[in-house]
Scaffold this motif. Structure first.
Motif, PDB file in Angstrom:
ATOM      1  N   ALA A   1       0.832  -1.200   0.000  1.00 32.49           N
ATOM      2  CA  ALA A   1       0.000   0.000   0.000  1.00 32.49           C
ATOM      3  C   ALA A   1       0.867   1.250   0.000  1.00 32.49           C
ATOM      4  CB  ALA A   1      -0.927  -0.002   1.219  1.00 32.49           C
ATOM      5  N   ASN A   2       1.963   1.223   0.779  1.00 34.38           N
ATOM      6  CA  ASN A   2       2.857   2.374   0.822  1.00 34.38           C
ATOM      7  C   ASN A   2       3.647   2.530  -0.469  1.00 34.38           C
ATOM      8  OD1 ASN A   2       2.105   3.353   3.331  1.00 34.38           O
ATOM      9  ND2 ASN A   2       3.604   2.126   4.442  1.00 34.38           N
ATOM     10  N   GLU A   3       4.045   1.429  -1.085  1.00 34.99           N
ATOM     11  CA  GLU A   3       4.695   1.517  -2.396  1.00 34.99           C
ATOM     12  C   GLU A   3       3.753   2.169  -3.405  1.00 34.99           C
ATOM     13  OE1 GLU A   3       7.677   0.530  -3.746  1.00 34.99           O
ATOM     14  OE2 GLU A   3       8.572  -0.117  -1.864  1.00 34.99           O
TER      15      GLU A   3
ATOM     16  N   ALA B   1      -4.625  -1.401   1.172  1.00 37.75           N
ATOM     17  CA  ALA B   1      -5.372  -0.456   0.343  1.00 37.75           C
ATOM     18  C   ALA B   1      -4.687   0.900   0.347  1.00 37.75           C
ATOM     19  CB  ALA B   1      -6.814  -0.314   0.839  1.00 37.75           C
ATOM     20  N   CYS B   2      -4.693   1.543  -0.788  1.00 33.34           N
ATOM     21  CA  CYS B   2      -4.234   2.921  -0.932  1.00 33.34           C
ATOM     22  C   CYS B   2      -5.425   3.726  -1.426  1.00 33.34           C
ATOM     23  CB  CYS B   2      -3.076   2.989  -1.929  1.00 33.34           C
ATOM     24  SG  CYS B   2      -2.470   4.670  -2.262  1.00 33.34           S
TER      25      CYS B   2
ATOM     26  N   PHE C   1       8.280   4.287  10.321  1.00 36.68           N
ATOM     27  CA  PHE C   1       8.447   2.970   9.698  1.00 36.68           C
ATOM     28  C   PHE C   1       7.360   2.817   8.651  1.00 36.68           C
ATOM     29  CE2 PHE C   1       7.500  -1.542   9.231  1.00 36.68           C
ATOM     30  CZ  PHE C   1       8.763  -2.038   8.924  1.00 36.68           C
ATOM     31  N   HIS C   2       7.772   2.453   7.412  1.00 32.29           N
ATOM     32  CA  HIS C   2       6.800   2.367   6.324  1.00 32.29           C
ATOM     33  C   HIS C   2       6.815   1.031   5.589  1.00 32.29           C
ATOM     34  CE1 HIS C   2       5.674   6.543   6.833  1.00 32.29           C
ATOM     35  NE2 HIS C   2       6.945   6.877   6.825  1.00 32.29           N
ATOM     36  N   GLY C   3       7.644   0.072   6.023  1.00 30.04           N
ATOM     37  CA  GLY C   3       7.612  -1.237   5.389  1.00 30.04           C
ATOM     38  C   GLY C   3       8.991  -1.769   5.071  1.00 30.04           C
ATOM     39  N   ARG C   4       9.033  -2.997   4.550  1.00 26.86           N
ATOM     40  CA  ARG C   4      10.292  -3.711   4.356  1.00 26.86           C
ATOM     41  C   ARG C   4      10.764  -3.763   2.907  1.00 26.86           C
ATOM     42  NH1 ARG C   4      13.047  -5.030   9.208  1.00 26.86           N
ATOM     43  NH2 ARG C   4      11.464  -5.315  10.823  1.00 26.86           N
TER      44      ARG C   4
END
Length: 406
Positions: A99-101, A265-266, A140-143
């Motif tokens: 979702a962040n991507e 979801a975005c 923090f937004h993901g790996r």
């Protein structure tokens, strides 16, 4: 257990086989109170009848049909999310990082379109690219690589994964002076967590968040609220950005969105509404009928009268009980709703260097699942449907463990 699955997670030595509400049972029959909820995923707890029925019913109809086509459940869940959030478009993915991507790519596309419009209007080259994303320190937004680059913590940037994607810059949260030079014509977005989860359950000051959003918009940038952890009722609001009053252009959500079925979801609106075009961002499994059916079941429960009020009351019950213990080792307890953290960081004294991971392991041995957020912070993310009895049982165990450590 060792060697069967790559232990990227540092998994603890327990094997769970079933759950009910906020209780888990391992392969030896031992029961545990669950204050983790799959890191905020199992918002309706374990074995919730409405969610079970929705998944079973949909599994018998269709699990997946491909995004070359629409599904009835996908369209229905999109309508429900957009109506409740006030957003205008949604892209479904499989996780918070995805979702962040999507949000980052959306912001970059928006910035590119804005740059091209300026070039066309001026009839000149040399217009700086609008592609920088401003994030916050301790975020923090993901790996995935872009989500890691957006993450404002050096500990998540080991050199073994370098080089990281460029175009990200972190500023300190709640620092008004930092806003003075934070945004310019190269900024495409401000990306922030409404409560910093992995960073230590850190709160944003609402006045600062509003000022940051206003400064970003003044510079022509989008405002992205990363609500992967704070969204879907976790803080006592459908989305925590409601309480902050920042009215984001883009919201990302995942974790509890489908109660345990992988989904993200975005959501976006306004200036971001029409940035994406066919082919810009896709995913094979995203928003399949099974995940959407689970999402609809979750959303139906969250929308019931009193549900979000219960989340706020349950969180306050935990906060007030722990505050009443008056343990010297506890420096602070903070958070919103059922997203809470106990901070053990101290500067001196017998409790200096209290290790949250060690306490986490002791709690597990005693029958309580709890998570950490950094070295000195315990994090609470229990099911949103947790009962007073389950809260009391979990806190009784936690208090016993903390007293034994102190």
């Amino acid at each position: 257990m060792a060697g069967k699955i790559v232990n990227n997670y540092g998994s603890l030595p327990v094997v769970f086989v079933s759950g009910n509400g906020a209780t888990l049972t391992d392969d030896k029959g031992k029961r545990y109170i669950d204050f983790v909820a799959g890191i905020g995923v199992n918002c309706l707890g374990h074995g919730h009848p409405a969610l079970v029925r929705a998944v079973q019913t949909q599994a018998a109809k269709a699990l997946h049909v491909s995004n070359y086509y629409n599904s009835d459940k996908g369209l229905a869940f999109a309508d429900a999310l957009l109506e409740a959030s006030g957003m205008e478009r949604v892209y479904f993915g499989n996780s918070g990082a995805e979702a962040n991507e999507a949000a980052i790519k959306l912001a970059r596309k928006y910035g590119w379109l804005a740059t091209e419009a300026v070039k066309k209007a001026r009839g000149a080259a040399g217009v700086p690219a609008r592609n920088e994303v401003v994030t916050l320190e301790n975020s923090f937004h993901g790996r995935t690589l872009a989500a890691l680059a957006a993450t404002g913590q050096d500990t998540f940037h080991p050199p073994c994964f370098a080089p990281y994607p460029a175009g990200f810059r972190a500023i300190p949260a709640n620092d008004f002076a930092a806003l003075e030079a934070a945004f310019d014509e190269t900024t495409c977005a401000l990306m922030l967590e409404c409560v910093q989860g992995e960073g230590g359950v850190n709160l944003l000051d609402a006045r600062w968040a509003q000022a940051a959003a206003a400064a970003a918009r003044k510079a022509g940038a989008l405002v992205i609220a990363d609500e992967v952890q704070t969204g879907i009722g976790r803080t006592g609001y459908l989305f925590a950005s409601e309480e902050l009053g920042i009215e984001p252009d883009v919201i990302t959500a995942s974790k509890g969105i489908a109660g345990g079925i992988p989904m993200g979801a975005c959501l976006f609106r306004g200036a971001a509404r029409d940035a994406f075009a066919a082919g810009d961002h896709q995913s094979t499994f995203a928003g399949n009928p099974l995940a959407a059916a689970a999402g609809l079941a979750v959303f139906a429960e969250l929308s019931k009268p009193g549900f979000l009020a219960h989340v706020k009351a349950a969180g306050e019950r935990i906060r007030s009980e722990i505050a009443g213990w008056r343990l010297d080792m506890i420096r602070d307890i903070r958070g919103k709703g059922l997203m809470l953290g106990i901070d053990f960081s101290v500067d001196s004294g017998a409790n200096k260097g209290v290790d949250a991971a060690a306490i986490q392991r002791k709690c597990l041995d005693a029958g309580l699942c709890i998570s950490t957020a950094g070295t000195h912070t315990l994090r609470f993310l229990p099911p949103l449907v947790i009962t007073d009895a389950e809260i009391d049982a979990g806190l009784k165990t936690l208090k016993t463990v903390l007293q034994s450590v102190q």
